[in-house]
Motif scaffolding. Structure first.
Motif, PDB file in Angstrom:
ATOM      1  N   ALA A  82       0.882  -1.169   0.000  1.00 57.77           N
ATOM      2  CA  ALA A  82       0.000   0.000   0.000  1.00 57.77           C
ATOM      3  C   ALA A  82       0.920   1.219   0.000  1.00 57.77           C
ATOM      4  CB  ALA A  82      -0.901  -0.012   1.242  1.00 57.77           C
ATOM      5  N   PRO A  83       0.395   2.425  -0.271  1.00 55.59           N
ATOM      6  CA  PRO A  83       1.281   3.593  -0.324  1.00 55.59           C
ATOM      7  C   PRO A  83       2.166   3.750   0.914  1.00 55.59           C
ATOM      8  CG  PRO A  83      -0.871   4.186  -1.179  1.00 55.59           C
ATOM      9  CD  PRO A  83      -0.985   2.764  -0.672  1.00 55.59           C
ATOM     10  N   ALA A  85       2.705   1.145   3.322  1.00 58.36           N
ATOM     11  CA  ALA A  85       2.946  -0.129   4.015  1.00 58.36           C
ATOM     12  C   ALA A  85       3.623  -1.145   3.117  1.00 58.36           C
ATOM     13  CB  ALA A  85       1.628  -0.706   4.531  1.00 58.36           C
ATOM     14  N   ALA A 113       3.872   9.016   1.699  1.00 55.51           N
ATOM     15  CA  ALA A 113       2.599   8.786   2.398  1.00 55.51           C
ATOM     16  C   ALA A 113       2.497   9.540   3.723  1.00 55.51           C
ATOM     17  CB  ALA A 113       2.394   7.291   2.634  1.00 55.51           C
ATOM     18  N   ILE A 115       3.506   8.742   6.584  1.00 58.06           N
ATOM     19  CA  ILE A 115       3.852   7.742   7.598  1.00 58.06           C
ATOM     20  C   ILE A 115       3.955   6.399   6.876  1.00 58.06           C
ATOM     21  CG2 ILE A 115       1.414   7.347   8.190  1.00 58.06           C
ATOM     22  CD1 ILE A 115       2.326   6.719  11.090  1.00 58.06           C
TER      23      ILE A 115
ATOM     24  N   PRO B  83      -1.020  10.786   1.556  1.00 59.54           N
ATOM     25  CA  PRO B  83      -1.934   9.633   1.494  1.00 59.54           C
ATOM     26  C   PRO B  83      -2.226   9.004   2.857  1.00 59.54           C
ATOM     27  CG  PRO B  83      -0.398   9.530  -0.326  1.00 59.54           C
ATOM     28  CD  PRO B  83       0.040  10.701   0.520  1.00 59.54           C
ATOM     29  N   GLY B  84      -1.240   9.005   3.764  1.00 59.08           N
ATOM     30  CA  GLY B  84      -1.448   8.372   5.059  1.00 59.08           C
ATOM     31  C   GLY B  84      -1.408   9.331   6.237  1.00 59.08           C
ATOM     32  N   ALA B  85      -1.497  10.622   5.978  1.00 56.57           N
ATOM     33  CA  ALA B  85      -1.330  11.576   7.092  1.00 56.57           C
ATOM     34  C   ALA B  85      -2.241  12.777   6.951  1.00 56.57           C
ATOM     35  CB  ALA B  85       0.124  12.043   7.156  1.00 56.57           C
ATOM     36  N   GLY B  86      -2.760  13.214   8.086  1.00 61.93           N
ATOM     37  CA  GLY B  86      -3.618  14.391   8.065  1.00 61.93           C
ATOM     38  C   GLY B  86      -3.643  15.082   9.406  1.00 61.93           C
ATOM     39  N   GLU B 112      -6.588   2.974   2.595  1.00 62.19           N
ATOM     40  CA  GLU B 112      -5.903   3.174   1.313  1.00 62.19           C
ATOM     41  C   GLU B 112      -4.384   3.046   1.453  1.00 62.19           C
ATOM     42  OE1 GLU B 112      -7.078   6.815  -0.707  1.00 62.19           O
ATOM     43  OE2 GLU B 112      -5.059   6.926  -1.558  1.00 62.19           O
ATOM     44  N   ALA B 113      -3.826   3.671   2.510  1.00 60.15           N
ATOM     45  CA  ALA B 113      -2.365   3.750   2.639  1.00 60.15           C
ATOM     46  C   ALA B 113      -1.770   2.605   3.460  1.00 60.15           C
ATOM     47  CB  ALA B 113      -1.958   5.083   3.261  1.00 60.15           C
ATOM     48  N   GLY B 114      -2.634   1.819   4.131  1.00 57.14           N
ATOM     49  CA  GLY B 114      -2.135   0.718   4.948  1.00 57.14           C
ATOM     50  C   GLY B 114      -1.900   1.127   6.390  1.00 57.14           C
ATOM     51  N   ILE B 115      -1.411   2.339   6.578  1.00 60.05           N
ATOM     52  CA  ILE B 115      -1.215   2.929   7.907  1.00 60.05           C
ATOM     53  C   ILE B 115      -1.512   4.416   7.786  1.00 60.05           C
ATOM     54  CG2 ILE B 115       1.263   3.281   7.498  1.00 60.05           C
ATOM     55  CD1 ILE B 115       1.714   2.827  10.529  1.00 60.05           C
ATOM     56  N   ALA B 116      -1.982   5.028   8.848  1.00 57.31           N
ATOM     57  CA  ALA B 116      -2.264   6.456   8.802  1.00 57.31           C
ATOM     58  C   ALA B 116      -1.970   7.086  10.145  1.00 57.31           C
ATOM     59  CB  ALA B 116      -3.726   6.703   8.432  1.00 57.31           C
ATOM     60  N   ALA B 117      -1.607   8.356  10.113  1.00 53.09           N
ATOM     61  CA  ALA B 117      -1.416   9.129  11.337  1.00 53.09           C
ATOM     62  C   ALA B 117      -2.273  10.379  11.260  1.00 53.09           C
ATOM     63  CB  ALA B 117       0.051   9.516  11.508  1.00 53.09           C
ATOM     64  N   VAL B 280      -2.381   6.769  15.479  1.00 58.51           N
ATOM     65  CA  VAL B 280      -1.891   5.944  14.375  1.00 58.51           C
ATOM     66  C   VAL B 280      -2.894   4.813  14.182  1.00 58.51           C
ATOM     67  CG1 VAL B 280      -0.063   4.400  13.565  1.00 58.51           C
ATOM     68  CG2 VAL B 280       0.537   6.479  14.830  1.00 58.51           C
ATOM     69  N   ILE B 282      -3.628   1.252  11.847  1.00 58.15           N
ATOM     70  CA  ILE B 282      -2.986   0.264  10.972  1.00 58.15           C
ATOM     71  C   ILE B 282      -4.025  -0.744  10.474  1.00 58.15           C
ATOM     72  CG2 ILE B 282      -1.277  -1.609  10.864  1.00 58.15           C
ATOM     73  CD1 ILE B 282       0.257  -0.176  13.143  1.00 58.15           C
TER      74      ILE B 282
END
Lengths: 360, 360
Positions: A82-83, A85, A113, A115, B83-86, B112-117, B280, B282
């Motif tokens: 994924a973007p 991971a 991404a 993170i 993609p994974g952060a906001g 979408e990104a697999g992980i996000a913060a 975070v 996941i």
């Protein structure tokens, strides 16, 4: 080697120690990237004063490389799922190479991404977890690293070991300075502390180990297992953190749990251990301007270090002790204890590597 | 209210308690989403037995809403920076709404990104951190939540408080069962424990508090600050974890550090506190098939719970105690202590809300 240092040990310059460790790793079957990685991780740990996870572990990795437990020429493959991971299959290679590779991929993904998480599978012992979060912090990223280890720590209220010392490391960049660095076992102490106190005939503090009957003891001689951080009353917190490391580095990677993995110390040195590790990398600049984050870290660290301290003490940020040792050892050499010096002399003989030269 | 329960308290059904908390929050100025969020967070904590962060805090939030510290009709805005952060600007609204919103955005991004913060800014006190990681776990995601709080915890070797009780929460889904849930202060105990022991005239365990001279004490009466998890010898570990929460929820969000934020208890209840929180999320399915992860979690939890325990104890996974209380309280009501019952009676009067009805 200059004189008999088998009892007192010796001091060795960082460059010479790196030369020796890399040559030994190469001679034991590690390819160039693997040898470079293990050298950087071990010498770095020794330089920071993390001797338990420093060059003293070299003979352990040599045994693994020669026995077949560790693949000296791994074909490590990274799959971006994924973007943010991905998974790194470490092909049973040295955990140090896997760690640096994982952080490298994590940085690439986090750059895009914001993170990233990298789950490492089919890895081996990677030394000090702090080596890899430090790598990220030195490049301007925050990072978390966790892994599990073979079971020697009692869960809260249990009478049998279940967790490893399952470390948690966290690092954050501190503009122009050495990073903020946490690298801690989730037990109160590492097993090496027990061995060290046993050798010295010293007692341990209360609530850090148990005896063969899982009873309280302060005797290093009688200790057979470790208690989680927090001791008799608050050990459920340390145990919970050990579980966090376990869930991320085993349940999420599909690798062995602490209670199921082949022992670090053998006797089997031919079967790969199949270890998991888990990394998170964060790019601070996506959340606020890099300069504002750097100023915030500087403010935080300055305020912390300026706090009034107990008599004879100084308030330090996580990592400060390591950076102080690093300065000293960079200047005047890395001390090796007698047994390590002896082991290195044997290793030089056996592998036909030019022996280590100590500082005068 | 049925009879005088001001001394002994009462038991209240979950639905009735939710009705009351939401009505009070609405009457104090919270809009519908804000009132729903604070109700869910507080009643959920009380249901799980986390009474320190449950409905007893309602009068605190009412004071903040009426005083202007908390914006009852916030316009919270989320900005996806990668993609994974906001970042979520909570517009000085209730921290509970900010927490649920942040987790919701985190899930969307992690999908979408697999992980996000998600970095939350301009927030307020959010109650128990576990409310938000639990929300993620119940939807099939792993989550970490941290925040900081006003300073009452001494760094290691310091004689002045610097950190808040800076909690760390972690949750992971356990297929078909209640999640694996850690929700812990990085101090050994919360300040509420001190107040509770003071009221009961009981002594505290050693190495959890200090007196006005920063000296060791077990007297709840003399306690003025808390020690980090790990106590006199290993407190540098708890302090390091408090710092991890501080770096993520303040340095990375740009919000107030523990040592600089307006106090939880006032006296100023009109100025927003400007708190940060950091999450975070996941998605386990990006690392391995969901079913394999679920099987791994089940194996881990079964092995842990089956361990032989100390006499009279049972080995529990993090969260197990909470789920046991949740079962009991779902069936037979949530107990409120006398002072809370009294405070609720006053609140009903002042805000013209139909009073709470206790179970017989």
């Amino acid at each position: 080697m200059t004189g008999d240092r088998s009892e007192d040990g010796a001091r060795v310059a960082q460059g010479e120690l790196s030369r020796f460790v890399e040559a030994v790793a190469r001679a034991a079957g590690a390819d160039e990237p693997s040898a470079e990685a293990v050298t950087r991780a071990l010498v770095g740990a020794s330089l920071r004063g993390v001797d338990s996870h420093g060059v003293r572990l070299l003979p352990h990795y040599v045994k693994g490389l020669k026995g077949g437990r560790i693949n000296g020429s791994p074909n490590m493959t990274f799959t971006r799922q994924a973007p943010g991971a991905g998974g790194l299959d470490a092909d049973d290679g040295l955990g140090h190479l896997a760690g640096y590779r994982a952080i490298g991929h994590g940085i690439e993904l986090a750059e895009e991404a914001g993170i990233a998480a990298v789950a490492v599978g089919r890895s081996s012992h990677f030394g000090a977890a702090g080596a890899y979060t430090l790598e990220a912090a030195e490049k301007g990223y925050l990072a978390i690293a966790v892994c599990n280890a073979d079971d020697i720590v009692l869960p809260f209220d249990a009478v049998e070991p279940f967790y490893g010392t399952n470390p948690i490391s966290f690092a954050a960049p501190a503009a122009g300075k050495r990073p903020y660095l946490i690298d801690m076992a989730t037990s109160a102490i590492p097993w090496n502390r027990v061995l060290q106190y046993r050798a010295l005939g010293r007692d341990l503090p209360p609530e850090v180990v148990v005896d063969a009957a899982a009873g309280a003891t302060t005797s290093a001689e009688d200790a057979v297992s470790l208690l989680p951080l927090g001791g008799a009353v608050y050990g459920y917190k340390g145990a919970a953190l050990a579980g966090l490391a376990e869930v991320l580095s085993a349940a999420l990677t599909g690798m062995a749990f602490s209670f199921a993995m082949p022992g670090f110390a053998g006797p089997d040195f031919s079967t790969p251990r199949g270890l998991g590790q888990f990394y998170v990398v964060i790019k601070p600049g996506v959340f606020r301007p890099e300069a504002a984050f750097a100023a915030g870290m500087a403010d935080y660290l300055a305020q912390l270090r300026a706090l009034p301290a107990r008599d004879g003490a100084k308030v330090m940020a996580p990592g400060d002790r390591e950076w102080a040792v690093e300065r000293t050892r960079s200047a005047s050499g890395i001390p090796l204890d007698g047994p390590t010096w002896q082991a290195f002399a044997r290793q030089a003989d056996e592998l036909a590597v030019p022996p280590l030269v100590a500082l005068a």
